[in-house]
Design a protein around this motif. Sequence first.
Motif, PDB file in Angstrom:
ATOM      1  N   GLY A  98      13.863  -1.743   1.936  1.00 40.71           N
ATOM      2  CA  GLY A  98      12.895  -2.801   1.662  1.00 40.71           C
ATOM      3  C   GLY A  98      11.464  -2.325   1.797  1.00 40.71           C
ATOM      4  N   GLY A  99      11.197  -1.467   2.802  1.00 43.48           N
ATOM      5  CA  GLY A  99       9.841  -0.965   3.010  1.00 43.48           C
ATOM      6  C   GLY A  99       9.352  -0.110   1.859  1.00 43.48           C
ATOM      7  N   PHE A 100      10.199   0.804   1.376  1.00 44.23           N
ATOM      8  CA  PHE A 100       9.798   1.661   0.264  1.00 44.23           C
ATOM      9  C   PHE A 100       9.693   0.867  -1.032  1.00 44.23           C
ATOM     10  CE2 PHE A 100      11.403   5.289   2.919  1.00 44.23           C
ATOM     11  CZ  PHE A 100      10.183   5.948   2.993  1.00 44.23           C
ATOM     12  N   MET A 101      10.512  -0.162  -1.185  1.00 48.04           N
ATOM     13  CA  MET A 101      10.401  -1.017  -2.367  1.00 48.04           C
ATOM     14  C   MET A 101       9.047  -1.725  -2.385  1.00 48.04           C
ATOM     15  SD  MET A 101      12.678  -4.347  -3.441  1.00 48.04           S
ATOM     16  CE  MET A 101      11.755  -5.370  -2.273  1.00 48.04           C
ATOM     17  N   LEU A 102       8.622  -2.245  -1.228  1.00 48.75           N
ATOM     18  CA  LEU A 102       7.319  -2.896  -1.145  1.00 48.75           C
ATOM     19  C   LEU A 102       6.188  -1.894  -1.360  1.00 48.75           C
ATOM     20  CD1 LEU A 102       7.961  -5.261   1.897  1.00 48.75           C
ATOM     21  CD2 LEU A 102       7.753  -5.926  -0.501  1.00 48.75           C
ATOM     22  N   ASN A 103       6.354  -0.688  -0.843  1.00 53.07           N
ATOM     23  CA  ASN A 103       5.355   0.361  -1.086  1.00 53.07           C
ATOM     24  C   ASN A 103       5.197   0.633  -2.575  1.00 53.07           C
ATOM     25  OD1 ASN A 103       5.932   2.490   1.855  1.00 53.07           O
ATOM     26  ND2 ASN A 103       4.923   0.525   1.624  1.00 53.07           N
ATOM     27  N   ALA A 104       6.317   0.617  -3.305  1.00 53.23           N
ATOM     28  CA  ALA A 104       6.269   0.887  -4.744  1.00 53.23           C
ATOM     29  C   ALA A 104       5.557  -0.226  -5.506  1.00 53.23           C
ATOM     30  CB  ALA A 104       7.688   1.063  -5.282  1.00 53.23           C
ATOM     31  N   ILE A 105       5.651  -1.456  -5.003  1.00 51.29           N
ATOM     32  CA  ILE A 105       4.995  -2.591  -5.658  1.00 51.29           C
ATOM     33  C   ILE A 105       3.505  -2.619  -5.354  1.00 51.29           C
ATOM     34  CG2 ILE A 105       4.907  -5.114  -5.787  1.00 51.29           C
ATOM     35  CD1 ILE A 105       7.878  -5.142  -5.108  1.00 51.29           C
ATOM     36  N   ALA A 106       3.123  -2.150  -4.172  1.00 50.53           N
ATOM     37  CA  ALA A 106       1.724  -2.213  -3.746  1.00 50.53           C
ATOM     38  C   ALA A 106       0.841  -1.323  -4.619  1.00 50.53           C
ATOM     39  CB  ALA A 106       1.606  -1.783  -2.289  1.00 50.53           C
ATOM     40  N   PRO A 107      -0.433  -1.674  -4.768  1.00 50.31           N
ATOM     41  CA  PRO A 107      -1.354  -0.832  -5.555  1.00 50.31           C
ATOM     42  C   PRO A 107      -1.502   0.549  -4.906  1.00 50.31           C
ATOM     43  CG  PRO A 107      -2.310  -3.002  -5.115  1.00 50.31           C
ATOM     44  CD  PRO A 107      -1.089  -2.890  -4.263  1.00 50.31           C
ATOM     45  N   SER A 108      -1.730   1.546  -5.732  1.00 56.35           N
ATOM     46  CA  SER A 108      -1.873   2.908  -5.222  1.00 56.35           C
ATOM     47  C   SER A 108      -3.191   3.087  -4.472  1.00 56.35           C
ATOM     48  CB  SER A 108      -1.782   3.924  -6.370  1.00 56.35           C
ATOM     49  OG  SER A 108      -2.750   3.609  -7.369  1.00 56.35           O
ATOM     50  N   GLU A 109      -4.206   2.301  -4.840  1.00 53.37           N
ATOM     51  CA  GLU A 109      -5.502   2.377  -4.169  1.00 53.37           C
ATOM     52  C   GLU A 109      -5.864   1.012  -3.603  1.00 53.37           C
ATOM     53  OE1 GLU A 109      -8.529   3.954  -6.635  1.00 53.37           O
ATOM     54  OE2 GLU A 109      -7.478   5.840  -7.054  1.00 53.37           O
ATOM     55  N   LEU A 110      -6.274   0.999  -2.347  1.00 51.76           N
ATOM     56  CA  LEU A 110      -6.649  -0.240  -1.685  1.00 51.76           C
ATOM     57  C   LEU A 110      -8.154  -0.282  -1.482  1.00 51.76           C
ATOM     58  CD1 LEU A 110      -3.875  -0.358   1.072  1.00 51.76           C
ATOM     59  CD2 LEU A 110      -3.848  -1.479  -1.165  1.00 51.76           C
ATOM     60  N   THR A 111      -8.740  -1.427  -1.792  1.00 53.46           N
ATOM     61  CA  THR A 111     -10.177  -1.610  -1.603  1.00 53.46           C
ATOM     62  C   THR A 111     -10.402  -2.826  -0.704  1.00 53.46           C
ATOM     63  OG1 THR A 111     -10.417  -3.058  -3.532  1.00 53.46           O
ATOM     64  CG2 THR A 111     -10.574  -0.675  -3.916  1.00 53.46           C
ATOM     65  N   ALA A 112     -11.649  -3.064  -0.390  1.00 53.61           N
ATOM     66  CA  ALA A 112     -11.985  -4.225   0.445  1.00 53.61           C
ATOM     67  C   ALA A 112     -11.611  -5.534  -0.236  1.00 53.61           C
ATOM     68  CB  ALA A 112     -13.471  -4.213   0.780  1.00 53.61           C
TER      69      ALA A 112
END
Length: 466
Positions: free
Chosen positions: A317-331
């Motif tokens: 589940g954790g890696f699946m959520l990582n795959a959905i999350a954007p590759s770059e995070l901003t404020a």
Amino acid sequence: MKALNEFVRKFEPDHATQPLLHTTYDAFYTFLFQPGTTTKGGVHVRDGMDLKRQMVWVVLALQVLYIFGTWNIGNQHFTALGRYTGLLEGLHLKIVYGLIQIIPIFVVTHVVGLGIEFLYAAKKGHSVEEGFLVSGALIPLIMPPDIPLWILAVSVAFAVILGKEAFGGTGMNIWNIALLSRVFIFFAYPTTISGDEVWVSGIEKVDVGVYASEAYTFVHHGFDWLFAGLGWNTFGLGGQLVADGYTGATPLGIAAKEGWAGVSAVYDQSSIFWGNIPGSIGESSVPLILFGMAFIMFTRIADYRIIVGGLIGFMVGGFMLNAIAPSELTADTPGIFKFMAIHPLRQMIMGSFLFAITFMATDPVSSADTPTGKWIYGFLIAFIGLIIRVLNPAYPEGWMLSILLLNTFAPLIDHYVYQANIKRRAKRTASMAITRDEIITKRGDVDVFTPENDEDYRPVGNVGIY
């Protein structure tokens, strides 16, 4: 030991005229001594480990969490006040403060829970069932240190009466009793078990810049004369709450809004791992939970399949959520995506997953029974729980709900596992069955009929079979 047994037997009340006293006596007697009767006959398995002693092993595994939780209650309290911020500074004050908070919680839990079990046992005319030994040890560890005692008492009564006795008592309950107590508080009195202040004891009674002396009672100050006589620090005025230097938010509460960057700005990873953070009394220390996990797995009190299945489900589940999350995070990235992007191992050490999968999910009564079902059960608890944690902004922790959900569906999981086993064995039996046409009569060394290119055909005596 025999003499002690005979001495204790002298105080046994009459079962007919004093059923409640006899039930109470029997509960303590069976706690001290093994049952005096065993099964008869050579086909039975006899073991000195009865149900009460089996549950004691779980209680023993929880003791390290009680010791740590006692210290951490006091440590979080004084850290919020800006006093004794070192791990061992003011150790005596932290332990005493923690004991003053945790002992009433422990006592109320057991007085209410065991009291109800004693009454039901006396009414039914049988011995006290041992099921509350583990539940009573777990409930204080999953509560905030400042939980109102009357709310705790109502929640325990609800869990024991409607969650267990209504279904027939120990071994008949559908849901985990400790979690029922917590879920009752969560839905009936949500402000007492959610928010920043509930996780740090005594802080809601202290205003910024005001001394915390009002948060202490005569019990706290009763120790001051002893500590002063030994030349140690006393509770005294207790320090002042400093707004700029204090946050009672748990790592999960921060992660739900700001991701791992926000968490690391408040807590270092070492503090999260060792459990030096606000939270429920006994759910935060990863090394001590791992110790308890190893202990109950080594003693075979808990089934490793549920725990390992849960670890696998959490990582998937954790890696699946990582795959959905954007590759770059901003404020400007929404908090939910920041939460998704946290690495599964960091997700694992935050919150109460390891505690839940070790001590809650492995409850032998409410969990799946079949070996395959245990793998599925543990996997789904972790997978669904992580989804609830990350995707539900109103509830940044999902193990309570996922375990109770899978408690409900555990019999269904076992049903389909049983059906799959039956179908597989029926198919295997059908493939191995010898029909009339498959029996080839042999006369001497010459087969009446030999199938061509049939590797499964072999002669057995005077009969050739497939």
